[in-house]
Structure formats: C-alpha cells, structure tokens
Design an enzyme around this catalytic site. Structure first.
Site, mmCIF file in Angstrom:
data_model
loop_
_atom_site.group_PDB
_atom_site.id
_atom_site.type_symbol
_atom_site.label_atom_id
_atom_site.label_comp_id
_atom_site.label_asym_id
_atom_site.label_seq_id
_atom_site.Cartn_x
_atom_site.Cartn_y
_atom_site.Cartn_z
ATOM 1 N N LYS A 67 0.818 -1.221 0.000
ATOM 2 C CA LYS A 67 0.000 0.000 0.000
ATOM 3 C C LYS A 67 0.851 1.272 0.000
ATOM 4 O O LYS A 67 0.525 2.238 -0.699
ATOM 5 C CB LYS A 67 -0.958 0.001 1.190
ATOM 6 C CG LYS A 67 -2.048 -1.062 1.096
ATOM 7 C CD LYS A 67 -3.041 -0.943 2.231
ATOM 8 C CE LYS A 67 -4.142 -1.990 2.094
ATOM 9 N NZ LYS A 67 -5.179 -1.836 3.149
ATOM 10 N N ASP A 104 -10.210 2.469 2.645
ATOM 11 C CA ASP A 104 -10.304 1.669 3.863
ATOM 12 C C ASP A 104 -11.166 2.349 4.926
ATOM 13 O O ASP A 104 -12.028 1.717 5.546
ATOM 14 C CB ASP A 104 -8.913 1.384 4.430
ATOM 15 C CG ASP A 104 -8.158 0.332 3.631
ATOM 16 O OD1 ASP A 104 -8.810 -0.556 3.047
ATOM 17 O OD2 ASP A 104 -6.916 0.394 3.580
ATOM 18 N N GLY A 132 -1.403 0.572 13.840
ATOM 19 C CA GLY A 132 -0.877 0.162 12.547
ATOM 20 C C GLY A 132 -1.587 0.850 11.391
ATOM 21 O O GLY A 132 -2.268 1.866 11.567
ATOM 22 N N GLY A 243 -16.116 -7.454 11.486
ATOM 23 C CA GLY A 243 -15.227 -6.769 10.552
ATOM 24 C C GLY A 243 -15.429 -7.094 9.088
ATOM 25 O O GLY A 243 -14.800 -6.465 8.224
#
Length: 280
Positions: A67, A104, A132, A243
């Site tokens: 990414k 995201d 993170g 999730g």
C-alpha cells in the site's frame, strides 16, 4: 476488449477481493470484465504498479505489503491517500493517468452505518486499539465523521504519537495500554484494529466494565466472524459489529470507478464471502 482489474499483494492467494468483484460483475451483467489475483514480489512492486496499463489492467486493488509502495509509485492521489500515504485502490482517470485512492476508512464507516443504524460518530469519544495501518485509516475516517475525541491505545506510545502527527489528527491523544480502563470511560465506540483475536492469535484481553453500556464495539478481524472481544461485548449487552463489512464496503468505490455501476453490499454477498472463507 476485456476490462481487467486485479488485486496486487504478496502473498495474494488469501484475498477475497476476486470473490467480491466477480460476484458484482455477474450480478450487474457487466460484459467483457474480469477480476484476478496478481502476486507481485516486493522488489518489483513499484515498477509493476506504474506499468499496470501496459500489463493490460484498467485498475487494481492493493493489499499488504504494497500500500505504501503504491502511494510512492503513483503521481496522483485522492485526499485520503495523500493523508495516509497509502493506496488500496487504483483507477484510470479520464485523461488516461492512474490515480491512487484509499477507501479503507470509507469501508469502516460504511460498515458501521450499515450494521448499526443508530450509531453516530459524534455520540462520544472513539477508542482505537492499535496503531498500525488500519488504525491510521480508521482514525482519519472517524475524525472526518465527527468523532469529538480519538483515544489511541497502543503498547508502544511512540508509534501512536507518530500516527497522530503523521496524519494530522486534531482531536486525538495517546493512552498507554496499562491505562486502557481509563480510555474506555465515557467512550461511544471501541475498535480493535490489531490482529489479536484472529484465528491462531491470542485474544484481546481487556476489562470492558468501564465502557458505557451505550458504546458500540467493533473489530476489523473477521476470521472468526465473532472474535472473543465481540463475544464478550455482546454478552455484556453492547451492540457489536463484525469486521467483514469493512472488507465488503471498501470495495464499492473502486468497482464503481472501474465499471460505472455502484454495487450494493447484500446479505447474499456476505454469505458468499463467508462460504469462501470456510472453504479455505
């Protein structure tokens, strides 16, 4: 000519993106289109991304560990990719140039709105476990959505402080892991962004009793679908959101950009992806 899109990663065999996008391609009757996995080793990732069109792709998704490499390789970015310095979606613009985007955070917020209709970011502080890459995207999205305060709990305070500085959070503070109970007081949302709770990993071991009964609890882990944290939160009376929806919703903007159709995240799609997970 076939419109080809891929997901780039290393490894990439585990990616569920082909299941999601090929379902939508079939669902919406999009002809001459396909979505495939493309395993790209780290030492060639930047060059491969820059040459996507020459390789026959109109766009791509990008997963770990590429990414940040994708961000550096591309000359154009949307606002969120610039803020995070990370790209998970690549599209071809009208002028033929490639643009890196980051969806995201969008996927995270869309999942909460879909699965917890009464939730609002401005109801109270958000507590994020971890610092993170996922935490960066989620923290930025929550601030944009109106969270009054973001409390980042991480074992390494320096990493959490760097997150706040690098993405320019205005309403965030770091709380040491040893003071997690204090972080939960008065919170409206608790988010686990770590891998703890994932199949084969240790569980998130925190006392949820200081968390207000009205707080929503969510976990970006989706294998298992109900992590230990979510189970304990549910048993304590909290509303919970798994999730999987983040994965599904983050795919929506890219599909729309590539194929001109805005797809829906449905229960059928959830079942399809869960079946794929169970089969591997």
């Amino acid at each position: 000519m076939t419109r080809r899109v891929c997901v780039i990663g290393w490894p990439v065999a585990h990616s569920r993106s082909p299941v999601i996008h090929n379902h939508w391609i079939a669902e919406y009757g999009i002809e001459d289109a396909e979505y495939v996995r493309f395993a790209v080793a780290p030492d060639g990732a930047g060059e491969t991304i820059r040459n996507l069109q020459a390789l026959g792709y109109i766009g791509a998704n990008v997963t770990v560990p590429h990414k940040e490499v994708a961000f550096a390789a591309l000359g154009r970015h949307d606002a969120m990719a610039r803020r995070l310095k990370a790209v998970n979606t690549i599209v071809t613009l009208a002028d033929g140039c490639l643009e890196g985007r980051n969806t995201d955070g969008y996927g995270f917020i869309a999942n909460l709105k879909d699965r917890a209709a009464r939730w609002r970011a401005d109801k109270g502080p958000a507590v994020i476990l971890g610092a993170g890459g996922a935490a960066r995207a989620i923290a930025a999205a929550l601030e944009d959505e109106g969270a009054p305060e973001i409390r980042i709990v991480n074992r390494t305070a320096g990493r959490a402080e760097a997150l706040i500085e690098e993405i320019g959070l205005k309403s965030a503070r770091v709380i040491p892991a040893a003071q997690t109970a204090k972080a939960l007081e008065g919170a409206g949302l608790l988010v686990n962004t770590t891998t703890l709770g994932m199949k084969g990993e240790n569980d998130v071991e925190i006392d949820l009793s200081p968390l207000p009964q009205t707080a929503l609890v969510t976990d970006i882990v989706y294998t298992p679908l109900e992590t230990g944290l979510l189970r304990r939160a549910r048993e304590a009376g909290h509303e919970t959101v798994d999730g999987l929806g983040m994965l599904l919703h983050q795919a929506v903007p890219g599909f729309e950009a590539w194929f001109g159709v805005r797809p829906e995240v449905t229960d059928e799609l959830r079942r399809l992806v869960l079946a794929d997970i169970a089969g591997k």
